[in-house]
Design a protein around this motif. Structure first.
Motif, PDB file in Angstrom:
ATOM      1  N   ARG A  38       0.723  -1.187  -0.532  1.00 40.93           N
ATOM      2  CA  ARG A  38      -0.377   0.069   0.180  1.00 40.93           C
ATOM      3  C   ARG A  38       0.762   1.104   0.153  1.00 40.93           C
ATOM      4  O   ARG A  38       1.985   1.013   0.196  1.00 40.93           O
ATOM      5  CB  ARG A  38      -1.271  -0.020   0.896  1.00 40.93           C
ATOM      6  N   GLN A  39       0.453   2.414  -0.391  1.00 38.98           N
ATOM      7  CA  GLN A  39       0.744   3.339  -0.487  1.00 38.98           C
ATOM      8  C   GLN A  39       0.483   4.756  -0.432  1.00 38.98           C
ATOM      9  O   GLN A  39      -0.991   4.575  -0.971  1.00 38.98           O
ATOM     10  CB  GLN A  39       2.144   3.346  -1.830  1.00 38.98           C
ATOM     11  N   ILE A  40      -0.152   5.714   0.328  1.00 40.36           N
ATOM     12  CA  ILE A  40      -0.155   7.057   0.466  1.00 40.36           C
ATOM     13  C   ILE A  40       0.981   7.965  -0.256  1.00 40.36           C
ATOM     14  O   ILE A  40       2.636   7.992  -0.427  1.00 40.36           O
ATOM     15  CB  ILE A  40       0.216   7.856   1.423  1.00 40.36           C
ATOM     16  N   PRO A  41       0.597   8.304  -0.960  1.00 41.16           N
ATOM     17  CA  PRO A  41       1.273   9.659  -2.234  1.00 41.16           C
ATOM     18  C   PRO A  41       2.290  10.619  -1.496  1.00 41.16           C
ATOM     19  O   PRO A  41       1.851  10.990  -0.053  1.00 41.16           O
ATOM     20  CB  PRO A  41      -0.179  10.638  -2.731  1.00 41.16           C
ATOM     21  N   GLY A  42       3.450  10.610  -1.589  1.00 35.74           N
ATOM     22  CA  GLY A  42       4.171  10.865  -0.935  1.00 35.74           C
ATOM     23  C   GLY A  42       4.803  10.154  -0.374  1.00 35.74           C
ATOM     24  O   GLY A  42       5.980  10.794   0.667  1.00 35.74           O
ATOM     25  N   LYS A  43       4.782   9.280   0.679  1.00 30.72           N
ATOM     26  CA  LYS A  43       5.394   7.941   1.354  1.00 30.72           C
ATOM     27  C   LYS A  43       5.933   7.045   0.767  1.00 30.72           C
ATOM     28  O   LYS A  43       5.521   5.885  -0.534  1.00 30.72           O
ATOM     29  CB  LYS A  43       4.233   7.528   2.639  1.00 30.72           C
ATOM     30  N   GLU A  44       6.545   6.441   1.428  1.00 31.66           N
ATOM     31  CA  GLU A  44       7.153   5.263   0.747  1.00 31.66           C
ATOM     32  C   GLU A  44       6.030   4.133   0.650  1.00 31.66           C
ATOM     33  O   GLU A  44       5.235   4.099   1.697  1.00 31.66           O
ATOM     34  CB  GLU A  44       8.689   4.599   2.174  1.00 31.66           C
ATOM     35  N   ARG A  45       6.311   3.056   0.214  1.00 28.07           N
ATOM     36  CA  ARG A  45       5.745   2.093  -0.732  1.00 28.07           C
ATOM     37  C   ARG A  45       5.237   1.069   0.921  1.00 28.07           C
ATOM     38  O   ARG A  45       6.315   0.820   2.090  1.00 28.07           O
ATOM     39  CB  ARG A  45       5.919   1.121  -1.496  1.00 28.07           C
ATOM     40  N   GLU A  46       4.643   0.243   1.358  1.00 26.27           N
ATOM     41  CA  GLU A  46       4.562  -0.701   2.872  1.00 26.27           C
ATOM     42  C   GLU A  46       4.274  -2.204   2.287  1.00 26.27           C
ATOM     43  O   GLU A  46       2.930  -1.969   1.504  1.00 26.27           O
ATOM     44  CB  GLU A  46       3.985   0.764   3.695  1.00 26.27           C
ATOM     45  N   GLY A  47       4.486  -2.877   2.529  1.00 27.05           N
ATOM     46  CA  GLY A  47       4.311  -4.030   2.241  1.00 27.05           C
ATOM     47  C   GLY A  47       3.273  -4.599   3.027  1.00 27.05           C
ATOM     48  O   GLY A  47       3.495  -4.325   4.564  1.00 27.05           O
ATOM     49  N   VAL A  48       2.184  -5.030   2.626  1.00 24.21           N
ATOM     50  CA  VAL A  48       1.338  -5.288   3.662  1.00 24.21           C
ATOM     51  C   VAL A  48       1.103  -6.522   3.990  1.00 24.21           C
ATOM     52  O   VAL A  48       1.083  -7.279   5.319  1.00 24.21           O
ATOM     53  CB  VAL A  48      -0.103  -4.691   3.373  1.00 24.21           C
ATOM     54  N   ALA A  49       0.884  -7.306   3.399  1.00 20.64           N
ATOM     55  CA  ALA A  49       1.602  -8.839   3.572  1.00 20.64           C
ATOM     56  C   ALA A  49       2.209  -9.561   2.110  1.00 20.64           C
ATOM     57  O   ALA A  49       1.896  -8.938   0.955  1.00 20.64           O
ATOM     58  CB  ALA A  49      -0.229  -9.825   2.891  1.00 20.64           C
ATOM     59  N   CYS A  50       2.501 -10.919   2.018  1.00 19.49           N
ATOM     60  CA  CYS A  50       2.646 -11.420   1.787  1.00 19.49           C
ATOM     61  C   CYS A  50       2.956 -13.109   1.390  1.00 19.49           C
ATOM     62  O   CYS A  50       2.755 -13.657   2.452  1.00 19.49           O
ATOM     63  CB  CYS A  50       4.537 -11.777   1.005  1.00 19.49           C
ATOM     64  N   LEU A  51       2.728 -13.848   0.022  1.00 19.97           N
ATOM     65  CA  LEU A  51       1.938 -15.444   0.798  1.00 19.97           C
ATOM     66  C   LEU A  51       3.276 -15.548  -0.706  1.00 19.97           C
ATOM     67  O   LEU A  51       3.550 -15.645  -1.493  1.00 19.97           O
ATOM     68  CB  LEU A  51       0.923 -15.844  -0.103  1.00 19.97           C
ATOM     69  N   SER A  52       3.842 -16.850   0.186  1.00 20.44           N
ATOM     70  CA  SER A  52       4.757 -17.907  -0.788  1.00 20.44           C
ATOM     71  C   SER A  52       4.162 -18.548  -2.206  1.00 20.44           C
ATOM     72  O   SER A  52       2.675 -18.489  -2.157  1.00 20.44           O
ATOM     73  CB  SER A  52       6.183 -18.876  -0.073  1.00 20.44           C
ATOM     74  N   SER A  53       5.358 -18.778  -3.181  1.00 17.34           N
ATOM     75  CA  SER A  53       4.334 -19.795  -4.397  1.00 17.34           C
ATOM     76  C   SER A  53       4.081 -20.394  -3.859  1.00 17.34           C
ATOM     77  O   SER A  53       3.002 -21.223  -4.678  1.00 17.34           O
ATOM     78  CB  SER A  53       5.955 -19.983  -5.407  1.00 17.34           C
ATOM     79  N   ILE A  54       4.275 -21.195  -3.060  1.00 14.86           N
ATOM     80  CA  ILE A  54       3.656 -22.930  -2.909  1.00 14.86           C
ATOM     81  C   ILE A  54       2.830 -22.314  -1.609  1.00 14.86           C
ATOM     82  O   ILE A  54       2.117 -23.221  -0.381  1.00 14.86           O
ATOM     83  CB  ILE A  54       4.446 -23.614  -2.111  1.00 14.86           C
ATOM     84  N   ASP A  55       1.987 -20.954  -1.376  1.00 12.08           N
ATOM     85  CA  ASP A  55       1.789 -21.110   0.765  1.00 12.08           C
ATOM     86  C   ASP A  55       2.082 -20.944   1.836  1.00 12.08           C
ATOM     87  O   ASP A  55       1.500 -21.534   2.766  1.00 12.08           O
ATOM     88  CB  ASP A  55       0.086 -21.240  -0.030  1.00 12.08           C
ATOM     89  N   SER A  56       3.063 -22.026   1.621  1.00 10.05           N
ATOM     90  CA  SER A  56       4.020 -22.329   2.172  1.00 10.05           C
ATOM     91  C   SER A  56       3.688 -20.874   3.783  1.00 10.05           C
ATOM     92  O   SER A  56       4.372 -21.378   4.904  1.00 10.05           O
ATOM     93  CB  SER A  56       4.750 -23.561   2.603  1.00 10.05           C
ATOM     94  N   VAL A  57       4.370 -20.292   2.960  1.00  8.52           N
ATOM     95  CA  VAL A  57       4.894 -19.107   4.240  1.00  8.52           C
ATOM     96  C   VAL A  57       3.787 -17.299   3.767  1.00  8.52           C
ATOM     97  O   VAL A  57       3.611 -16.631   2.472  1.00  8.52           O
ATOM     98  CB  VAL A  57       6.539 -18.545   3.643  1.00  8.52           C
ATOM     99  N   THR A  58       3.265 -16.850   5.166  1.00  8.85           N
ATOM    100  CA  THR A  58       2.820 -15.968   4.932  1.00  8.85           C
ATOM    101  C   THR A  58       3.169 -14.870   5.640  1.00  8.85           C
ATOM    102  O   THR A  58       4.116 -15.068   6.842  1.00  8.85           O
ATOM    103  CB  THR A  58       1.648 -16.165   5.691  1.00  8.85           C
ATOM    104  N   TYR A  59       3.763 -13.640   4.880  1.00 11.68           N
ATOM    105  CA  TYR A  59       4.013 -13.059   6.382  1.00 11.68           C
ATOM    106  C   TYR A  59       2.610 -11.076   6.037  1.00 11.68           C
ATOM    107  O   TYR A  59       2.388 -10.933   5.072  1.00 11.68           O
ATOM    108  CB  TYR A  59       5.477 -11.562   6.001  1.00 11.68           C
ATOM    109  N   VAL A  60       2.826 -11.387   7.113  1.00 10.39           N
ATOM    110  CA  VAL A  60       1.305  -9.861   7.851  1.00 10.39           C
ATOM    111  C   VAL A  60       2.281  -8.714   8.674  1.00 10.39           C
ATOM    112  O   VAL A  60       3.001  -9.070   9.388  1.00 10.39           O
ATOM    113  CB  VAL A  60       0.072 -10.410   7.792  1.00 10.39           C
ATOM    114  N   ALA A  61       2.224  -7.516   7.860  1.00 11.00           N
ATOM    115  CA  ALA A  61       2.756  -6.429   8.373  1.00 11.00           C
ATOM    116  C   ALA A  61       2.350  -6.277  10.041  1.00 11.00           C
ATOM    117  O   ALA A  61       1.124  -6.731  10.337  1.00 11.00           O
ATOM    118  CB  ALA A  61       2.552  -5.425   7.854  1.00 11.00           C
ATOM    119  N   ASN A  62       3.327  -5.995  11.059  1.00 10.09           N
ATOM    120  CA  ASN A  62       3.125  -5.981  12.051  1.00 10.09           C
ATOM    121  C   ASN A  62       2.283  -4.682  12.585  1.00 10.09           C
ATOM    122  O   ASN A  62       1.053  -4.097  12.812  1.00 10.09           O
ATOM    123  CB  ASN A  62       4.481  -4.975  12.828  1.00 10.09           C
TER     124      ASN A  62
END
Length: 123
Positions: A38-62
């Motif tokens: 996600r990104q707000i104009p004028g601010k850095e892009r923030e990773g919200v959530a990521c999922l691996s190619s085989i769905d074995s690893v999930t990341y969610v931002a604090n």
């Protein structure tokens, strides 16, 4: 690979939205790592959530842990971001991206990006 996001909108704090990311033109997202940013104009892009190619690893931002959940529906070639208990600080453009590598949280490693969908949480 082309991806298209949908599901953004205007909501009040505490409400929910489900964002959808789909491969367009028959593009199959199997085997790709997928991320929501996600990104707000004028601010850095923030990773919200990521999922691996085989769905074995999930990341969610604090900042969204316990409120946002990312999932993949293989048969429908669709990735979801379920966003509950939305807050005003969640207001941003939300982007889906896919990466050829198996898993990454680094936005610079993502190869294909959608056009984004706007989420606005107002009180």
């Amino acid at each position: 690979v082309h991806v298209v996001e949908s599901g953004g909108g205007l909501v009040q704090p505490g409400e929910s939205l489900t964002l959808t990311c789909a491969g367009s033109g028959g593009d199959n997202l199997d085997g790709y790592a997928v991320g929501w940013f996600r990104q707000i104009p004028g601010k850095e892009r923030e990773g919200v959530a990521c999922l691996s190619s085989i769905d074995s690893v999930t990341y969610v931002a604090n900042s969204v842990k316990g409120r946002f959940t990312m999932s993949r529906n293989g048969p429908s070639n669709t990735i979801f971001l379920q966003m509950n208990n939305l807050r005003t600080e969640d207001t941003a453009g939300y982007y889906c991206a896919v990466a050829r590598r198996g898993y990454t949280r680094n936005s610079g490693d993502y190869d294909y990006w959608g056009q984004g969908t706007q989420v606005t949480v107002f009180s």
